[in-house]
Each structure stands twice: as C-alpha cells, then as structure tokens.
Scaffold this active site. Structure first.
Site, PDB file in Angstrom:
ATOM      1  N   ILE A 131       0.966  -0.907   0.081  1.00 28.70           N
ATOM      2  CA  ILE A 131      -0.181   0.164  -0.069  1.00 28.70           C
ATOM      3  C   ILE A 131       1.094   1.043   0.051  1.00 28.70           C
ATOM      4  O   ILE A 131       1.735   1.493   0.904  1.00 28.70           O
ATOM      5  CB  ILE A 131      -0.967   0.246   0.649  1.00 28.70           C
ATOM      6  CG1 ILE A 131      -1.530  -0.981   0.657  1.00 28.70           C
ATOM      7  CG2 ILE A 131      -1.623   1.206   0.957  1.00 28.70           C
ATOM      8  CD1 ILE A 131      -2.807  -1.364   2.911  1.00 28.70           C
ATOM      9  N   ASP A 132       0.205   2.336  -1.113  1.00 28.52           N
ATOM     10  CA  ASP A 132       1.926   3.052  -1.521  1.00 28.52           C
ATOM     11  C   ASP A 132       0.451   4.514  -1.696  1.00 28.52           C
ATOM     12  O   ASP A 132       0.346   4.402  -2.289  1.00 28.52           O
ATOM     13  CB  ASP A 132       2.467   2.497  -2.687  1.00 28.52           C
ATOM     14  CG  ASP A 132       3.495   4.081  -2.680  1.00 28.52           C
ATOM     15  OD1 ASP A 132       3.853   5.101  -1.695  1.00 28.52           O
ATOM     16  OD2 ASP A 132       4.332   4.311  -3.265  1.00 28.52           O
ATOM     17  N   THR A 133       1.046   4.990  -0.595  1.00 29.38           N
ATOM     18  CA  THR A 133      -0.121   6.598  -0.877  1.00 29.38           C
ATOM     19  C   THR A 133       0.375   7.655  -2.157  1.00 29.38           C
ATOM     20  O   THR A 133       0.300   8.036  -2.247  1.00 29.38           O
ATOM     21  CB  THR A 133      -0.156   7.041   0.615  1.00 29.38           C
ATOM     22  OG1 THR A 133       1.022   7.697   1.045  1.00 29.38           O
ATOM     23  CG2 THR A 133      -0.954   6.266   1.202  1.00 29.38           C
ATOM     24  N   GLY A 134       1.589   7.400  -2.351  1.00 25.95           N
ATOM     25  CA  GLY A 134       3.009   7.835  -3.338  1.00 25.95           C
ATOM     26  C   GLY A 134       1.905   7.246  -4.925  1.00 25.95           C
ATOM     27  O   GLY A 134       1.940   8.404  -5.417  1.00 25.95           O
ATOM     28  N   ASN A 135       1.361   6.169  -4.489  1.00 27.20           N
ATOM     29  CA  ASN A 135       0.862   5.882  -5.914  1.00 27.20           C
ATOM     30  C   ASN A 135      -0.503   6.898  -5.956  1.00 27.20           C
ATOM     31  O   ASN A 135      -1.442   6.384  -5.501  1.00 27.20           O
ATOM     32  CB  ASN A 135       0.904   4.611  -6.151  1.00 27.20           C
ATOM     33  CG  ASN A 135      -0.175   4.206  -7.214  1.00 27.20           C
ATOM     34  OD1 ASN A 135      -0.332   4.043  -8.627  1.00 27.20           O
ATOM     35  ND2 ASN A 135      -0.294   2.692  -7.177  1.00 27.20           N
TER      36      ASN A 135
END
Length: 326
Positions: free
Chosen positions: A184-188
């Site tokens: 899970i990557d909020t930068g994506n």
C-alpha cells in the site's frame, strides 16, 4: 610480558560504550551520553581488575552477571521490570553477536595447520582447544562485526515496517486469477485521467502466461502504444481490456503504461477484504521490489472501504502531491 593497563582500559571503554549504544538503538531508546559513559567506565574498570591477583575471586559468573545488571541500570535506569529485562536481553544479544562474529572470522581466516595446532588432549583423555587472537585483531574485528550486525538488523527492521503495509491481492479476468503480495503506497496517485479509475501497478511477469508471446521481455523496453499497434486483429483475447494510462515519470516527460481492465480485484489485509471492479491493472516490465517482497503497488483508494483504510492512509502520508506521478 608487558601489559599496558591504560590501553586495555581505553579499549574496553570504547567496546562497552559501543555495545551500550547499539543496545539503545535496538530498543529504540534515546541514550544519555553521560550515563553510557559512566556505565562503560564501570565495565572497563572491571577488566583492569583482572590484573590484580587479590581480586581474582571477583571473576565468577555471578559477579559478571551482577556487573552487567549494574551497567544496564546505570545506562538506562530501571523504568519497569519488563523494560529492564528487555534492555538486558538486547545487551546480551549484541554481546553474543559481537563475540560470535569475531570467533567466526578468526576461524575462517585460520589455516588447517593453525587450527590443529590449537587442539590437544589432556591426560584424562579430554579434548581441549587453545584460542589465540591478537589484541588488534579483536579490537578491529569487534567494530567491523558490530556495525555489520547493526546494518543487518536495520535492514530487517525496515523490511518489517514495509511488510506492515502489505496486503494480499487477487485479480480475476475471464475466470483466470493471479495472486500476489502488494504494498500500500499513498505515493501512487496513478489514475485514468478520463474515468478517474485508480490504477494498481503489478509486475507484468505475473501475467506472462496470458499476454501475447511476442510481448515477452518487451514491456520494459518498447513503448506500450507500439506494442498495441503490433497486435494482429483478434489476436489477443483480452484486446478489448487493454488501456493506455498516461503518467509523468520522475525527471521525465509524459509516458504511457499498458493496463488491463479486470473483472474483480480483492485486497485482503488483517482478515478484512475489499472488493473492487472499477480499477485498472498497470503492467510494469521490471521488478517492483529488488528483494521480491511484493509484486504490486496498491492504490490507496482501493483500501478506503476497509475498517483500517483511513488510519493506514494517514500513517503513510505521502510527500507526493502531483497526480499521476509514478
């Protein structure tokens, strides 16, 4: 034999101080330099006492353990019994790792003749080992081993932190399913600019069995629009599921990513699942994790309907504010 007590004292002062600082680092505590220094002085003075014959009675396992108890109390205080026991355990782990590393390197560097010369039999038939290591060898190897231990432990800690934001991903297309671990990557923030559909990036090798054979090894080298143009009419069953998603790479201009429209995506984390049909699967031709820890990058919008989704997103607050930056 000449013994330089000042050199022995300074050496053990540095070694004990390093061990205590690494212990504090392992326990995620902010060490007090003066307390560490005083505890190191106590440990170094104990070693100097070895050369005082009248104090030979102090070199027993009970006194040594009592000394370590005192050093931990001076360096970190008591706090609580549980906290004190954990500090003590971490201190001994670091000590054993350093000692074992030095012995291991010493054994590795010995020749067979040197090794067998240190083995001898007693009159009673017992087997004994004689170990000789130079002062400078122990001194230099200690710091090499201890910082090696720190690097390995730090790498393990980072991997554990990363995996705490991992989830299981299952994608279904026309009855075919692909499963993998996703991060899970909020930068994506990659989305389809027309439909605002979130894009979850996956390694293309996971879909290799379902993609055209002519595409193998080309997704990382050839532009996706050129690959689509090379497809023969009706030559790919999922041709109507293909999408081109524009994005802006780091220090690069606008590029395109080849994506598939799945029937369903299921994301499972901590026993909770989120189901999505409005999502695109972006195909990446390389490896997303050098260690193979995960094979997909999960868009944060896909976990928002989980009970933990909001808190996870807040804990992983991104520094990337641009849309469609990958």
């Amino acid at each position: 034999m000449v013994v330089y007590l000042d050199l022995i004292f300074i050496t053990n002062l540095l070694i004990d101080g390093t061990l205590l600082f690494i212990t504090a680092w392992m326990r995620k505590q902010k060490p007090n330099i003066w307390r560490i220094l005083i505890a190191s002085v106590v440990g170094a003075l104990y070693v100097v006492m070895m050369f005082v014959p009248e104090l030979s009675f102090m070199f027993t396992i009970f006194i040594k353990f009592a000394l370590s108890v005192m050093m931990i109390w001076i360096a970190f205080g008591f706090g609580s019994l549980q906290n004190y026991a954990r500090n003590m355990g971490a201190f001994y782990i670091v000590n054993f790792a350093a000692a074992g590393g030095i012995l291991g390197i010493h054994y590795f560097m010995q020749s067979s003749s040197e090794l067998f010369n240190g083995i001898w039999f007693s009159q009673s038939g017992g087997l004994s080992f004689e170990l000789k290591m130079s002062f400078w060898f122990v001194f230099i190897m200690f710091f090499i081993v201890i910082f090696w231990f720190k690097a390995v432990h730090s790498s393990r800690r980072k991997k554990e932190q990363m995996l705490s934001f991992a989830a299981q991903v299952r994608v279904r297309i026309d009855g075919e399913e692909v499963e993998c671990t996703g991060l899970i990557d909020t930068g994506n923030q990659l989305t389809d600019p027309l439909t605002r559909t979130p894009v979850m990036v996956m390694e293309s090798i996971l879909w290799e069995a379902f993609l055209p054979a002519a595409w193998q090894g080309k997704l990382a080298k050839v532009q996706p629009d050129n690959l689509i143009m090379e497809l023969p009419e009706g030559g790919f069953p999922w041709q109507d599921r293909l999408r081109l998603v524009p994005y802006r790479g780091i220090n690069k201009g606008t590029q395109f990513m080849l994506a598939l429209k799945p029937d369903e995506v299921v994301i499972t984390m901590d026993g909770k699942s989120a189901y999505h049909s409005k999502v695109l699967i972006g195909l990446d031709g390389g490896k997303l994790s050098a260690e193979g820890a995960y094979q997909a990058i999960i868009h944060p919008a896909l976990i928002e309907n989980m009970d933990q989704g909001e808190s996870i997103t807040k804990n992983m607050k991104s520094h990337h504010n641009s849309v469609n930056v990958l």
